[in-house]
Design a protein around this motif. Structure first.
Motif, PDB file in Angstrom:
ATOM      1  N   PRO A   1       0.842  -1.210   0.000  1.00  0.00           N
ATOM      2  CA  PRO A   1       0.000   0.000   0.000  1.00  0.00           C
ATOM      3  C   PRO A   1       0.872   1.253   0.000  1.00  0.00           C
ATOM      4  N   ILE A   2       0.405   2.292  -0.691  1.00  0.00           N
ATOM      5  CA  ILE A   2       1.170   3.538  -0.810  1.00  0.00           C
ATOM      6  C   ILE A   2       0.208   4.720  -0.688  1.00  0.00           C
ATOM      7  N   TYR A   3       0.556   5.632   0.196  1.00  0.00           N
ATOM      8  CA  TYR A   3      -0.196   6.881   0.346  1.00  0.00           C
ATOM      9  C   TYR A   3       0.509   7.960  -0.471  1.00  0.00           C
ATOM     10  N   ILE A   4      -0.230   8.645  -1.334  1.00  0.00           N
ATOM     11  CA  ILE A   4       0.308   9.754  -2.113  1.00  0.00           C
ATOM     12  C   ILE A   4      -0.486  10.998  -1.756  1.00  0.00           C
ATOM     13  N   GLY A   5       0.188  12.011  -1.234  1.00  0.00           N
ATOM     14  CA  GLY A   5      -0.483  13.225  -0.801  1.00  0.00           C
ATOM     15  C   GLY A   5       0.060  14.453  -1.512  1.00  0.00           C
ATOM     16  N   TYR A   6      -0.838  15.325  -1.911  1.00  0.00           N
ATOM     17  CA  TYR A   6      -0.477  16.546  -2.631  1.00  0.00           C
ATOM     18  C   TYR A   6      -0.872  17.769  -1.804  1.00  0.00           C
ATOM     19  N   GLU A   7      -0.263  18.901  -2.130  1.00  0.00           N
ATOM     20  CA  GLU A   7      -0.660  20.177  -1.549  1.00  0.00           C
ATOM     21  C   GLU A   7      -1.530  20.984  -2.514  1.00  0.00           C
ATOM     22  N   LYS A   8      -1.396  20.702  -3.791  1.00  0.00           N
ATOM     23  CA  LYS A   8      -2.282  21.220  -4.822  1.00  0.00           C
ATOM     24  C   LYS A   8      -2.433  20.145  -5.879  1.00  0.00           C
ATOM     25  N   LEU A   9      -3.613  20.107  -6.503  1.00  0.00           N
ATOM     26  CA  LEU A   9      -3.884  19.101  -7.520  1.00  0.00           C
ATOM     27  C   LEU A   9      -3.817  19.710  -8.907  1.00  0.00           C
ATOM     28  N   ILE A  10      -3.143  19.017  -9.796  1.00  0.00           N
ATOM     29  CA  ILE A  10      -3.124  19.460 -11.189  1.00  0.00           C
ATOM     30  C   ILE A  10      -4.531  19.436 -11.773  1.00  0.00           C
ATOM     31  N   GLU A  11      -5.343  18.474 -11.354  1.00  0.00           N
ATOM     32  CA  GLU A  11      -6.720  18.357 -11.861  1.00  0.00           C
ATOM     33  C   GLU A  11      -7.713  19.174 -11.039  1.00  0.00           C
ATOM     34  N   GLY A  12      -7.231  20.105 -10.217  1.00  0.00           N
ATOM     35  CA  GLY A  12      -8.122  20.832  -9.316  1.00  0.00           C
ATOM     36  C   GLY A  12      -9.290  21.493 -10.014  1.00  0.00           C
ATOM     37  N   ASP A  13      -9.060  22.160 -11.153  1.00  0.00           N
ATOM     38  CA  ASP A  13     -10.141  22.858 -11.853  1.00  0.00           C
ATOM     39  C   ASP A  13     -11.184  21.879 -12.376  1.00  0.00           C
ATOM     40  N   SER A  14     -10.732  20.750 -12.951  1.00  0.00           N
ATOM     41  CA  SER A  14     -11.690  19.776 -13.477  1.00  0.00           C
ATOM     42  C   SER A  14     -12.457  19.106 -12.342  1.00  0.00           C
ATOM     43  N   TYR A  15     -11.783  18.835 -11.224  1.00  0.00           N
ATOM     44  CA  TYR A  15     -12.484  18.265 -10.071  1.00  0.00           C
ATOM     45  C   TYR A  15     -13.562  19.220  -9.591  1.00  0.00           C
ATOM     46  N   LEU A  16     -13.241  20.516  -9.567  1.00  0.00           N
ATOM     47  CA  LEU A  16     -14.212  21.509  -9.110  1.00  0.00           C
ATOM     48  C   LEU A  16     -15.433  21.512 -10.015  1.00  0.00           C
ATOM     49  N   ASP A  17     -15.203  21.416 -11.320  1.00  0.00           N
ATOM     50  CA  ASP A  17     -16.328  21.364 -12.257  1.00  0.00           C
ATOM     51  C   ASP A  17     -17.193  20.130 -12.003  1.00  0.00           C
ATOM     52  N   GLU A  18     -16.543  18.984 -11.795  1.00  0.00           N
ATOM     53  CA  GLU A  18     -17.295  17.755 -11.574  1.00  0.00           C
ATOM     54  C   GLU A  18     -18.065  17.802 -10.264  1.00  0.00           C
ATOM     55  N   LEU A  19     -17.467  18.385  -9.221  1.00  0.00           N
ATOM     56  CA  LEU A  19     -18.134  18.464  -7.930  1.00  0.00           C
ATOM     57  C   LEU A  19     -19.343  19.394  -7.976  1.00  0.00           C
ATOM     58  N   THR A  20     -19.342  20.348  -8.895  1.00  0.00           N
ATOM     59  CA  THR A  20     -20.479  21.257  -9.018  1.00  0.00           C
ATOM     60  C   THR A  20     -21.500  20.775 -10.041  1.00  0.00           C
ATOM     61  N   GLY A  21     -21.327  19.537 -10.542  1.00  0.00           N
ATOM     62  CA  GLY A  21     -22.361  18.926 -11.360  1.00  0.00           C
ATOM     63  C   GLY A  21     -22.053  18.766 -12.823  1.00  0.00           C
ATOM     64  N   ARG A  22     -20.945  19.307 -13.317  1.00  0.00           N
ATOM     65  CA  ARG A  22     -20.624  19.149 -14.727  1.00  0.00           C
ATOM     66  C   ARG A  22     -20.124  17.736 -15.008  1.00  0.00           C
ATOM     67  N   PRO A  23     -20.441  17.187 -16.186  1.00  0.00           N
ATOM     68  CA  PRO A  23     -19.979  15.819 -16.492  1.00  0.00           C
ATOM     69  C   PRO A  23     -18.474  15.774 -16.687  1.00  0.00           C
ATOM     70  N   LYS A  24     -17.911  14.598 -16.432  1.00  0.00           N
ATOM     71  CA  LYS A  24     -16.480  14.393 -16.602  1.00  0.00           C
ATOM     72  C   LYS A  24     -16.123  14.514 -18.081  1.00  0.00           C
ATOM     73  N   GLN A  25     -15.052  15.274 -18.364  1.00  0.00           N
ATOM     74  CA  GLN A  25     -14.614  15.459 -19.737  1.00  0.00           C
ATOM     75  C   GLN A  25     -13.807  14.250 -20.206  1.00  0.00           C
ATOM     76  N   LYS A  26     -14.038  13.827 -21.437  1.00  0.00           N
ATOM     77  CA  LYS A  26     -13.302  12.705 -22.003  1.00  0.00           C
ATOM     78  C   LYS A  26     -11.874  13.129 -22.318  1.00  0.00           C
ATOM     79  N   GLU A  27     -10.912  12.212 -22.023  1.00  0.00           N
ATOM     80  CA  GLU A  27      -9.512  12.519 -22.290  1.00  0.00           C
ATOM     81  C   GLU A  27      -9.257  12.604 -23.796  1.00  0.00           C
ATOM     82  N   SER A  28      -8.406  13.566 -24.181  1.00  0.00           N
ATOM     83  CA  SER A  28      -8.005  13.717 -25.571  1.00  0.00           C
ATOM     84  C   SER A  28      -6.623  14.336 -25.608  1.00  0.00           C
TER      85      SER A  28
END
Length: 880
Positions: free
Chosen positions: A466-493
């Motif tokens: 098992p490995i714990y990985i902890g961040y102080e800021k997330l690179i995906e922070g903006d997309s996570y915020l969109d998803e948490l507020t109800g927007r659908p997950k964007q497809k990778e491209s």
């Protein structure tokens, strides 16, 4: 009875090589003055100046070689003379060993052993050496006459007592930014190369030379088995070769065959052939067509691991990490290095970012451990990106394989081939990235495939890391915020990745922590849970009754051990403190005091010995949060105020949830005093034991009921010592009491309680809904959906809640736990039934939750029309 002690240190011998009889002659005796002088020295003479020719050659090689010792302090006891053992003979290996010994303060391999038992004035032996091929003679010599002489010397001279120390030398294993790209072609591999290629490897990659010293063992232990001389020599050489092979596998990976050969083996395996026949019969097609489909599946899945590509990627990733991160901290890596050799390692990290697998593979490679094969979603198999990831060790699987028996058989056989060949594997049992910062409920699909592969061929021990990985800021922070507020997950491209990468390079993301948890040995789990399994291989279709229980048990242990290796960074502590207030703001003095209290709780009552906490003081934490842009200082004449605002506050709930489990016991005690001035210690413990099964399942806590009660008791004592609670006299029943009104102590308690409050509110929503609807009136799926709607409405009516407050999967887990504890059960009509025990739960909730909140929850959950109840006013976040 012959002793097995020495051979038990070197298990898993490789197959025997063709015999070559050792020399029957006793060791030659040197008569020169230097050998005589060395023979009369003490058993450990320290480093001795090498001869002039060795010094000259070393002087020529020194500018091209930089040595990394692994470990830095070799695990060698100098209570007896040391004879080093090399895998292959070579002048460069000899000189590198001599320099590494000098730098480590060890005896020189170029000085004779006492009595010179090798007969050549040296203190090392090599198991094999390359020879010029000629008619009737092998090109590679794999038998060591020097080893035979050493064993014979111990037989003839009882006073002789030498220890063998295996030393692995790998040139070009640890790249640096100054290395040229051409040097990748000459990095360390499994081939026994010639002199010219070795010279090029040193010139190009010598600055990345790794010298790994292994623990030694006395030659006398070999002789205690009382084997004939020839057999003793063969066995010793075989054990040492097996050891060198395991070390090489751990550092550069197994000897790779081509992707096409691996695919052929997968398709030709019995389980896949059977699935091909079943598919042809079921789909009414020819076996050839079904075989083509299976081959296509295997080709789609298989990795194409390439050492040069991995090394090349390490160059680019070094620059990338230095660009976006202020540093990467690693904790408890030594425990992994101790357990990895000779075992199949399954890496199971937490999954919070796309950076997880890149970062982990990079760090393992930089620290001398072969990167694993990584399970990746098929959505990442894009043009350009997919082939690079595939050559870096990724193999791609489909998100869902339900109903596709042929694909499942191919994937299962591919995993079995990797496990059987000794490839380390990495996968995320959460199934996807966590959008809330909590560990998601584990999925057992890959664990089941790993377990099935081991049971088919239980040759190599399997360990889950098992490995714990902890961040102080997330690179995906903006997309996570969109998803948490109800927007659908964007497809990778590719386009989205390029845009994201360009934006990423313009920002800083603080530090990253990678912490290795306590490993889980599959053999130990099977010994506890696999009743009736004797350790013998099972057929590919075998599925014992205990199989599912073992998979679930491993998954739970993995999550528990990930949480037990958490790293608490400054951003975590700021989020825990500030998100506990209505406006996510605190006076500077209050914030400093709350941070100090959080650190004291973590230090005084350690969650586990692998949890690490930032060494920063509260003042330094606040300054760091300002510099990272996480908190904002508002100047005011009566004292500065710090706050988290808008989207920042929503994202910070993610980092609070990373460490929420560490505060479970303090939060529960504080929650009991949220709406109660006075409550007995026994009452707090009883309620805690009642709620614990649900908190344990949600946060993957490590204690049983009795251990949790002990932790609650110890936490109460700490609260009393800190003045947050007081104990009444024995005449008053020993009740616990908090201070009145809005004192600082009450403020501290309520801030601690907030982290667990919303979880308990979720539980009460589900209980209240069941009680108001009545027995046998609502199904589990209907209850999940209604609870989600009720939680969303409660968040709209009052202060906004964290996104996980109305997470449907959390309600699903709570309902499943109710069924597991037989508080509710399923009727024949699919509805949920319950009795008075659930009513008692409803009464206990009234002790902890405030009256206004209870009434609102009851009113909302009792509105069958879905319109919700009407309420007036606002629920105060902190009631007096």
């Amino acid at each position: 009875m012959p002793s097995k002690r020495w051979s038990s240190r070197w298990p898993n011998w490789p197959p025997r090589l063709p015999r070559r009889p050792p020399s029957p002659l006793p060791p030659r005796r040197r008569t020169d003055a230097r050998a005589t002088r060395m023979a009369s020295d003490s058993p450990v003479t320290g480093y001795v100046r090498p001869p002039w020719w060795a010094r000259l050659l070393e002087w020529l090689l020194n500018p091209w070689i930089e040595i990394t010792r692994d470990p830095d302090v070799p695990p060698i006891t100098l209570d007896r003379p040391v004879c080093y053992v090399l895998e292959h003979y070579g002048i460069s290996n000899m000189l590198i060993l001599d320099r590494a010994c000098r730098e480590a303060g060890l005896p020189s391999p170029l000085a004779p052993l006492p009595g010179d038992p090798l007969g050549r004035g040296r203190a090392y032996v090599a198991l094999s050496r390359r020879r010029n091929g000629s008619i009737g003679r092998p090109a590679n010599k794999t038998h060591s006459d020097a080893l035979a002489r050493l064993l014979m010397a111990h037989r003839l001279n009882p006073k002789q007592d030498v220890q063998l120390v295996p030393v692995s030398i790998l040139v070009g294993r640890a790249p640096d930014r100054q290395s040229g790209w051409f040097s990748v072609l000459f990095s360390e591999n499994w081939a026994l190369v010639g002199r010219f290629r070795r010279l090029l490897a040193i010139l190009l990659n010598g600055r990345g030379t790794v010298v790994r010293f292994s623990p030694g063992f006395p030659v006398r232990e070999i002789l205690t088995e009382d084997l004939p001389h020839e057999r003793a020599v063969r066995k010793t050489a075989r054990v040492l070769r097996g050891h060198f092979r395991r070390v090489r596998e751990a550092i550069i990976g197994p000897d790779l065959s081509t992707r096409r050969l691996l695919v052929d083996r997968v398709v030709d395996a019995e389980p896949v052939r059977k699935a091909i026949a079943d598919t042809a019969r079921r789909e009414n097609t020819t076996p050839a067509e079904a075989w083509k489909k299976a081959y296509k599946y295997a080709w789609e899945i298989a990795a194409d691991y390439s050492h040069p590509v991995v090394r090349s990627l390490s160059f680019g990733l070094t620059a990338f990490w230095n660009r976006i991160y202020d540093g990467v901290q690693m904790h408890h890596l030594d425990s992994l290095k101790a357990v990895a050799p000779g075992r199949e390692v399954i890496y199971v990290p937490s999954h919070r970012s796309h950076m997880d697998y890149l970062l982990l593979s990079y760090l393992l490679y930089k620290n001398g451990i072969v990167p694993p094969h990584i399970v990746a979603g098929i959505n990442l198999n894009m043009p350009v990106i997919g082939p690079i990831l595939r050559r870096g060790g990724a193999f791609f699987i489909r998100r869902s394989i339900k109903g596709n028996a042929l694909y499942a058989a191919v994937l299962g056989e591919y995993v079995a081939q990797l496990v059987g060949e000794g490839f380390s594997i990495e996968y995320f049992i959460e199934g996807g990235r966590s959008r809330t910062g909590r560990l998601l409920q584990p999925k057992g699909g890959m664990i089941a495939m790993t377990l099935r592969a081991f049971l088919r061929a239980p040759r190599r021990p399997v360990v889950f890391q098992p490995i714990y990985i902890g961040y102080e800021k997330l690179i995906e922070g903006d997309s996570y915020l969109d998803e948490l507020t109800g927007r659908p997950k964007q497809k990778e491209s590719i386009g989205a990745l390029v845009v994201a990468a360009l934006g990423t390079l313009r920002r800083r993301y603080g530090q990253v922590a990678v912490s290795f948890g306590e490993p889980i040995h599959l053999s130990e789990v099977l010994a506890e849970r696999a009743e009736g399994w004797s350790g013998e291989a099972l057929g590919p279709d075998a599925r014992p009754d205990w199989f599912g229980d073992v998979v679930d048990d491993i998954a739970q242990r993995i999550h528990v051990n990930i949480n037990r290796a958490a790293d608490v960074n400054p951003i975590n502590l700021l989020a825990v403190a500030l998100l506990a207030t209505p406006k996510h703001a605190m006076d500077e003095a209050d914030l400093l005091a709350q941070l100090a209290l959080s650190k004291k709780l973590l230090a005084a009552l350690p969650y586990s010995d692998r949890v690490t906490v930032t060494p920063m003081s509260p003042e330094q934490i606040v300054a760091y949060g300002e510099a990272m842009g996480v908190i904002r200082r508002v100047k005011h004449p009566l004292g500065d105020v710090f706050s988290m605002e808008g989207d920042t506050a929503v994202l910070q709930s993610y980092f609070r949830n990373n460490v929420l489990h560490l505060f479970a016991a303090p939060a529960w005690i504080a929650l009991c005093f949220q709406n109660n001035r006075r409550i007995s210690r026994a009452g707090v413990l009883r309620l805690g034991k009642t709620i614990y099964p649900f908190i344990k399942a949600e946060l993957f806590l490590p204690w049983d009921d009795a251990e949790f009660a002990e932790r609650l008791d110890a936490t109460i004592n700490l609260f009393v010592a800190e003045g947050l609670l007081s104990v009444a006299s024995e005449d008053d029943g020993g009740f616990l009491t908090r201070g009145p009104g809005q004192t600082d102590e009450v403020f501290r308690l309520r801030a601690i309680a907030h982290s667990l409050q919303q979880a308990f509110e979720r539980y009460f929503i589900a209980i209240a809904t069941l009680v108001r609807r009545g027995p046998r009136s609502i199904s589990a799926s209907e209850l999940e959906s209604f609870c989600q709607l009720a939680a969303q409405r409660l968040s709209l009516l009052y202060a906004p809640a964290a996104p996980e407050f109305f997470d449907k999967t959390l309600f699903r887990g709570f309902i499943a736990k109710l069924r597991e504890l037989n508080l509710v059960w399923l009727c024949p009509n699919g509805k949920l039934d319950f009795d008075e025990a659930l009513m008692a739960w409803d009464k206990d909730a009234k002790i902890v939750l405030g009256r206004e909140l209870r009434q609102t929850i009851t009113h909302i959950t009792g509105d069958t029309g879905g319109g919700g109840g009407r309420t007036t006013g606002e629920r105060p976040a902190f009631k007096g």
